[in-house]
Design a protein around this motif. Structure first.
Motif, PDB file in Angstrom:
ATOM      1  N   ASP A  80       0.835  -1.201   0.000  1.00  0.00           N
ATOM      2  CA  ASP A  80       0.000   0.000   0.000  1.00  0.00           C
ATOM      3  C   ASP A  80       0.873   1.256   0.000  1.00  0.00           C
ATOM      4  O   ASP A  80       0.418   2.344   0.327  1.00  0.00           O
ATOM      5  N   LEU A  81       2.137   1.099  -0.394  1.00  0.00           N
ATOM      6  CA  LEU A  81       3.081   2.222  -0.445  1.00  0.00           C
ATOM      7  C   LEU A  81       3.268   2.705  -1.880  1.00  0.00           C
ATOM      8  O   LEU A  81       3.500   1.911  -2.785  1.00  0.00           O
ATOM      9  N   TRP A  82       3.150   4.008  -2.065  1.00  0.00           N
ATOM     10  CA  TRP A  82       3.386   4.612  -3.364  1.00  0.00           C
ATOM     11  C   TRP A  82       4.874   4.875  -3.522  1.00  0.00           C
ATOM     12  O   TRP A  82       5.530   5.343  -2.596  1.00  0.00           O
ATOM     13  N   SER A  83       5.405   4.592  -4.686  1.00  0.00           N
ATOM     14  CA  SER A  83       6.783   4.919  -5.047  1.00  0.00           C
ATOM     15  C   SER A  83       6.731   5.989  -6.123  1.00  0.00           C
ATOM     16  O   SER A  83       5.953   5.874  -7.079  1.00  0.00           O
ATOM     17  N   CYS A  84       7.563   7.025  -5.980  1.00  0.00           N
ATOM     18  CA  CYS A  84       7.513   8.141  -6.925  1.00  0.00           C
ATOM     19  C   CYS A  84       8.860   8.356  -7.601  1.00  0.00           C
ATOM     20  O   CYS A  84       9.913   8.089  -7.015  1.00  0.00           O
ATOM     21  N   TYR A  85       8.790   8.854  -8.840  1.00  0.00           N
ATOM     22  CA  TYR A  85       9.965   9.007  -9.701  1.00  0.00           C
ATOM     23  C   TYR A  85       9.901  10.316 -10.465  1.00  0.00           C
ATOM     24  O   TYR A  85       8.821  10.721 -10.911  1.00  0.00           O
ATOM     25  N   ASP A  86      11.046  10.947 -10.654  1.00  0.00           N
ATOM     26  CA  ASP A  86      11.136  12.040 -11.615  1.00  0.00           C
ATOM     27  C   ASP A  86      11.068  11.414 -12.992  1.00  0.00           C
ATOM     28  O   ASP A  86      11.499  10.271 -13.189  1.00  0.00           O
ATOM     29  N   VAL A  87      10.541  12.160 -13.962  1.00  0.00           N
ATOM     30  CA  VAL A  87      10.451  11.646 -15.327  1.00  0.00           C
ATOM     31  C   VAL A  87      11.135  12.633 -16.260  1.00  0.00           C
ATOM     32  O   VAL A  87      10.885  13.845 -16.195  1.00  0.00           O
ATOM     33  N   GLN A  88      12.001  12.104 -17.107  1.00  0.00           N
ATOM     34  CA  GLN A  88      12.672  12.885 -18.131  1.00  0.00           C
ATOM     35  C   GLN A  88      12.337  12.295 -19.486  1.00  0.00           C
ATOM     36  O   GLN A  88      12.019  11.110 -19.598  1.00  0.00           O
ATOM     37  N   LYS A  89      12.419  13.133 -20.520  1.00  0.00           N
ATOM     38  CA  LYS A  89      12.086  12.678 -21.870  1.00  0.00           C
ATOM     39  C   LYS A  89      13.155  13.131 -22.855  1.00  0.00           C
ATOM     40  O   LYS A  89      13.650  14.252 -22.768  1.00  0.00           O
ATOM     41  N   ASP A  92      11.548   9.615 -28.151  1.00  0.00           N
ATOM     42  CA  ASP A  92      10.538   8.612 -27.792  1.00  0.00           C
ATOM     43  C   ASP A  92      10.919   7.830 -26.540  1.00  0.00           C
ATOM     44  O   ASP A  92      10.340   6.777 -26.262  1.00  0.00           O
ATOM     45  N   THR A  93      11.898   8.312 -25.782  1.00  0.00           N
ATOM     46  CA  THR A  93      12.359   7.617 -24.582  1.00  0.00           C
ATOM     47  C   THR A  93      11.996   8.402 -23.338  1.00  0.00           C
ATOM     48  O   THR A  93      12.224   9.604 -23.256  1.00  0.00           O
ATOM     49  N   LEU A  94      11.398   7.697 -22.372  1.00  0.00           N
ATOM     50  CA  LEU A  94      11.121   8.274 -21.059  1.00  0.00           C
ATOM     51  C   LEU A  94      12.061   7.633 -20.058  1.00  0.00           C
ATOM     52  O   LEU A  94      12.271   6.418 -20.086  1.00  0.00           O
ATOM     53  N   ARG A  95      12.603   8.433 -19.178  1.00  0.00           N
ATOM     54  CA  ARG A  95      13.506   7.944 -18.128  1.00  0.00           C
ATOM     55  C   ARG A  95      12.852   8.205 -16.773  1.00  0.00           C
ATOM     56  O   ARG A  95      12.462   9.328 -16.466  1.00  0.00           O
ATOM     57  N   PHE A  96      12.729   7.138 -15.970  1.00  0.00           N
ATOM     58  CA  PHE A  96      12.182   7.225 -14.620  1.00  0.00           C
ATOM     59  C   PHE A  96      13.358   7.185 -13.652  1.00  0.00           C
ATOM     60  O   PHE A  96      14.150   6.241 -13.681  1.00  0.00           O
ATOM     61  N   ILE A  97      13.458   8.186 -12.777  1.00  0.00           N
ATOM     62  CA  ILE A  97      14.594   8.294 -11.858  1.00  0.00           C
ATOM     63  C   ILE A  97      14.090   8.225 -10.425  1.00  0.00           C
ATOM     64  O   ILE A  97      13.268   9.035 -10.008  1.00  0.00           O
ATOM     65  N   ASP A  98      14.596   7.229  -9.667  1.00  0.00           N
ATOM     66  CA  ASP A  98      14.158   7.058  -8.282  1.00  0.00           C
ATOM     67  C   ASP A  98      14.945   7.984  -7.352  1.00  0.00           C
ATOM     68  O   ASP A  98      15.862   8.692  -7.774  1.00  0.00           O
ATOM     69  N   ASP A  99      14.582   7.981  -6.083  1.00  0.00           N
ATOM     70  CA  ASP A  99      15.199   8.882  -5.106  1.00  0.00           C
ATOM     71  C   ASP A  99      16.682   8.605  -4.882  1.00  0.00           C
ATOM     72  O   ASP A  99      17.418   9.482  -4.448  1.00  0.00           O
ATOM     73  N   ALA A 100      17.136   7.388  -5.190  1.00  0.00           N
ATOM     74  CA  ALA A 100      18.547   7.039  -5.021  1.00  0.00           C
ATOM     75  C   ALA A 100      19.368   7.367  -6.271  1.00  0.00           C
ATOM     76  O   ALA A 100      20.577   7.156  -6.292  1.00  0.00           O
ATOM     77  N   GLY A 101      18.700   7.869  -7.321  1.00  0.00           N
ATOM     78  CA  GLY A 101      19.389   8.214  -8.555  1.00  0.00           C
ATOM     79  C   GLY A 101      19.416   7.111  -9.591  1.00  0.00           C
ATOM     80  O   GLY A 101      19.934   7.300 -10.684  1.00  0.00           O
ATOM     81  N   GLY A 102      18.842   5.941  -9.257  1.00  0.00           N
ATOM     82  CA  GLY A 102      18.743   4.861 -10.239  1.00  0.00           C
ATOM     83  C   GLY A 102      17.733   5.214 -11.315  1.00  0.00           C
ATOM     84  O   GLY A 102      16.773   5.944 -11.057  1.00  0.00           O
TER      85      GLY A 102
END
Length: 110
Positions: A80-89, A92-102
């Motif tokens: 029941d935990l939400w995980s959030c990511y920054d998104v870059q484009k 045609d490629t989207l990059r999801f970046i987690d809080d640890a930089g992965g």
């Protein structure tokens, strides 16, 4: 000399096309709603307009997605935990970046 000048004139544009740009919340919604991304090796994910998401990596998994404070967020039961990511484009490629930089890159399925 003329060819060299042409190459130099084109070069900055080629570099700029390769760069990733951070998306705002509205841009994330537009980039994902009703779309499918592929992550290679038969792995894919859909993002329904109803905020449901399907992920397939050998077997299907269903979850929910949302945009919160200019970030893509997902919830995958039974957690029941939400995980959030920054998104870059970039193109045609989207990059999801987690809080640890992965990061994870997905490409639009055409």
């Amino acid at each position: 000399m003329r060819r060299f000048a042409l190459i130099l004139a084109i070069w900055p544009g080629l570099l700029a096309a390769e760069e990733f740009r951070k998306l705002s919340g509205d841009e994330i919604l537009e980039a994902l709603s009703g779309r499918k991304l592929t992550y290679g090796e038969g792995i894919w994910q859909t993002f329904d307009d109803t905020m449901l998401t399907q992920y397939y990596s050998g077997r299907p998994s269903s979850g929910r997605w949302a945009v919160r404070e200019d970030r893509y967020c997902s919830l995958w039961p039974p957690s029941d935990l939400w995980s959030c990511y920054d998104v870059q484009k970039s193109g045609d490629t989207l990059r999801f970046i987690d809080d640890a930089g992965g990061s994870t890159d997905g490409m639009y399925d055409k």
